[in-house]
Structure formats: C-alpha cells, structure tokens
Design a protein around this motif. Structure first.
Motif, PDB file in Angstrom:
ATOM      1  N   ASN A   2       0.998  -1.209   0.193  1.00  0.00           N
ATOM      2  CA  ASN A   2       0.118  -0.030  -0.045  1.00  0.00           C
ATOM      3  C   ASN A   2       0.714   1.173  -0.132  1.00  0.00           C
ATOM      4  OD1 ASN A   2      -2.187   1.738   0.154  1.00  0.00           O
ATOM      5  ND2 ASN A   2      -2.504   1.396   2.241  1.00  0.00           N
ATOM      6  N   ASN A  47       1.835  -5.727 -13.319  1.00  0.00           N
ATOM      7  CA  ASN A  47       1.332  -5.386 -12.001  1.00  0.00           C
ATOM      8  C   ASN A  47       1.967  -4.383 -11.281  1.00  0.00           C
ATOM      9  OD1 ASN A  47      -0.825  -7.075 -12.008  1.00  0.00           O
ATOM     10  ND2 ASN A  47       0.207  -8.683 -11.131  1.00  0.00           N
ATOM     11  N   GLU A  48       3.501  -4.374 -11.307  1.00  0.00           N
ATOM     12  CA  GLU A  48       4.439  -3.408 -10.817  1.00  0.00           C
ATOM     13  C   GLU A  48       3.966  -2.070 -11.453  1.00  0.00           C
ATOM     14  OE1 GLU A  48       8.077  -6.064  -9.499  1.00  0.00           O
ATOM     15  OE2 GLU A  48       7.897  -5.466 -11.538  1.00  0.00           O
ATOM     16  N   GLU A  51       0.862  -0.645  -9.995  1.00  0.00           N
ATOM     17  CA  GLU A  51       0.868  -0.083  -8.634  1.00  0.00           C
ATOM     18  C   GLU A  51       1.540   0.995  -8.455  1.00  0.00           C
ATOM     19  OE1 GLU A  51       1.989  -2.405  -4.337  1.00  0.00           O
ATOM     20  OE2 GLU A  51       3.011  -3.188  -6.139  1.00  0.00           O
ATOM     21  N   ARG A  55       0.073   5.549  -7.978  1.00  0.00           N
ATOM     22  CA  ARG A  55       0.608   6.263  -6.758  1.00  0.00           C
ATOM     23  C   ARG A  55       0.504   7.715  -7.091  1.00  0.00           C
ATOM     24  NH1 ARG A  55       6.487   5.040  -4.610  1.00  0.00           N
ATOM     25  NH2 ARG A  55       5.706   6.551  -3.081  1.00  0.00           N
TER      26      ARG A  55
END
Length: 284
Positions: A2, A47-48, A51, A55
C-alpha cells in the motif's frame, strides 16, 4: 504493498512512463539514440507498473503518457491501460503496429477522455519504416470509433513528399496531422529550436545546476530528471515502487551539459499548446 501517493509540483508539465525502450521499427533519425541508449533492460511487470502509476496524484489536465521505445511491446500493455485508476488520465504514444480491432476489444475509447487541445493517442508515422496507407487505415478505424487519435511525423528533409501526402490524406479523412521538428545533426546541419543552443552535440561538457518539470519513469521503474539520464542509466533520483520516494523540486548538479538530449532542452509547446516551454531550467 500500500504505497503512499506521489504529489507533483504545480509547474510539472509532463509524465512519461517508458514501458519499454525496445521498438519494432528502426528509424535512422530516432531521437532515442542521439546521445546513447541502452535498450537491454529489465522491465516492470504489468502489476508493478499498475501499482507504481496508481501512486501518482496528477491533475485531470496532466495525463500519464505511456511511451517507449514502443509501449505496445510490453507483454502487459493492455492490462496496464485497463488497470490504471479511472481518475487518472492517460495518453499513448505509439507506432500502431498492433491490431486496432484487438485494441478496441479490450480498451474503451473513454479511457482516453481528457480536455487538452491535442489527441490522447499520438501515432508516430515514420515514412522510411512505415506504410502510410496501412497506418492511416488503422488510425481511421480508431478515430471513427470515437478514440482521440492523430498522426504525428518528424519534419525530415528527406520526407517532404511523404509528409505532404500524409497531411493531404489526413485532411481528407478528418484526422489530426501534425509535424514535429527534426532534432539533431543531419548532413552536418543542426536541426531543432533550442532554449540552450550550446547544450547539445558539444565536444566538451560543463557542470551546471538543472531542475526538471517532468516525471520520467524508465522501464525498470527508476525515476530520472531528464531523457539523457534515463537513456544512459545515469543518476536515478528514485524508484516508482520505493515507498519513501517523494519528488524533490530542486536544482541538481549535472556534469553533462553539452551532451543534453534535445528533448530536454528544445523549445516546444506545453500541454496547453502554448509555444516557448522548455522541460528543464538550467543555472550556470
């Protein structure tokens, strides 16, 4: 993980996510190769990337531009587009070597909605390596299906006739067509309009203080202050997946003034299409 949000300074004008520096074309004047480029890099997984990009807290008029190399080469290209937060606007820079029908099957046109005075999907047309009729056909499929898309080409002296034909055909079909300056040396002549004229293609380098207005993320997730550093893997200032990373809006020492990448020091339109913007501010 997170990860905490990354907040951009108010004056930032561009966010570039280089999904891959590889390309399925090979153009002689490619800007990526002017001051060095190491293409053999690890790349973040889909996925990276999702993520990391989720942000970024950006304004609705400051999209994340997915680019390369050629971004569609990334194996998770479609997944990345579909899983970036719907509150985040995205642009796409591509040579459209992919199947537009396959693209439309997975990506809705609303994914590229934003209020800026230029197309969200910007297709690079390179006459020496691409077929105009095929390119226009693909672009028209997406355009007629409601996607914000246009064709952009480098104003190269060897491509005058091809550029004119492309412009005429795009005008005929209602497709946005724009030219961009050739940057670099061609036949011993320097092309491009530079804010710092002695910053490119010099034999001797100077040490300066430089501050950027762009967030540039390399395929492996490193964040760089300029294209020169990104292409050459020099002095990353952070990583998109580092929970401690925050943008420092500061001048940083650079020892490579004179070998700047033209993209960083040219005069160009900002995202609102006002001419006179430069990506960096340099103190001597």
């Amino acid at each position: 993980m997170n990860l905490p949000q990354i907040h951009l300074p108010e004056h930032y004008n561009y966010i570039g996510a280089f999904l891959s520096l590889s390309c399925n074309l090979s153009c002689s004047y490619c800007i990526n190769h002017l001051v060095g480029l190491d293409q053999k890099r690890k790349v973040l997984s889909a996925n990276e990337w999702i993520e990391g990009l989720n942000r970024i807290s950006s304004k609705t008029d400051l999209p994340i531009s997915l680019q390369g190399g050629e971004p569609s080469i990334h194996p998770g290209f479609l997944k990345i587009i579909n899983n970036i937060s719907k509150d985040t606007r995205i642009d796409l820079l591509t040579n459209i070597q992919f199947d537009p029908f396959e693209f439309m099957k997975f990506i809705d046109s609303s994914r590229f909605d934003r209020s800026l005075p230029y197309p969200a999907i910007r297709v690079s047309y390179h006459p020496e390596t691409m077929d105009l009729d095929e390119t226009l056909h693909k672009v028209k499929i997406l355009h007629d299906s409601g996607y914000s898309i246009g064709i952009f080409t480098v104003d190269h002296p060897d491509s005058t006739e091809a550029t004119k034909r492309a412009r005429d055909l795009c005008d005929k079909h209602g497709i946005t067509f724009k030219t961009k300056e050739l940057l670099g040396l061609y036949n011993d002549k320097l092309y491009g309009t530079y804010h710092y004229p002695d910053s490119v293609f010099q034999k001797e380098f100077k040490t300066v203080q430089c501050k950027t207005s762009e967030l540039l993320i390399s395929p492996e997730g490193n964040i760089y202050r300029c294209h020169h550093d990104l292409y050459n893997k020099i002095q990353p200032v952070g990583h998109i997946l580092d929970p401690e990373f925050k943008i420092e809006d500061i001048y940083r020492q650079c020892d490579f003034y004179g070998n700047c990448n033209p993209c960083d020091v040219k005069l160009k339109n900002n995202r609102f299409q006002n001419f006179g913007h430069c990506s960096v501010d340099i103190k001597f």
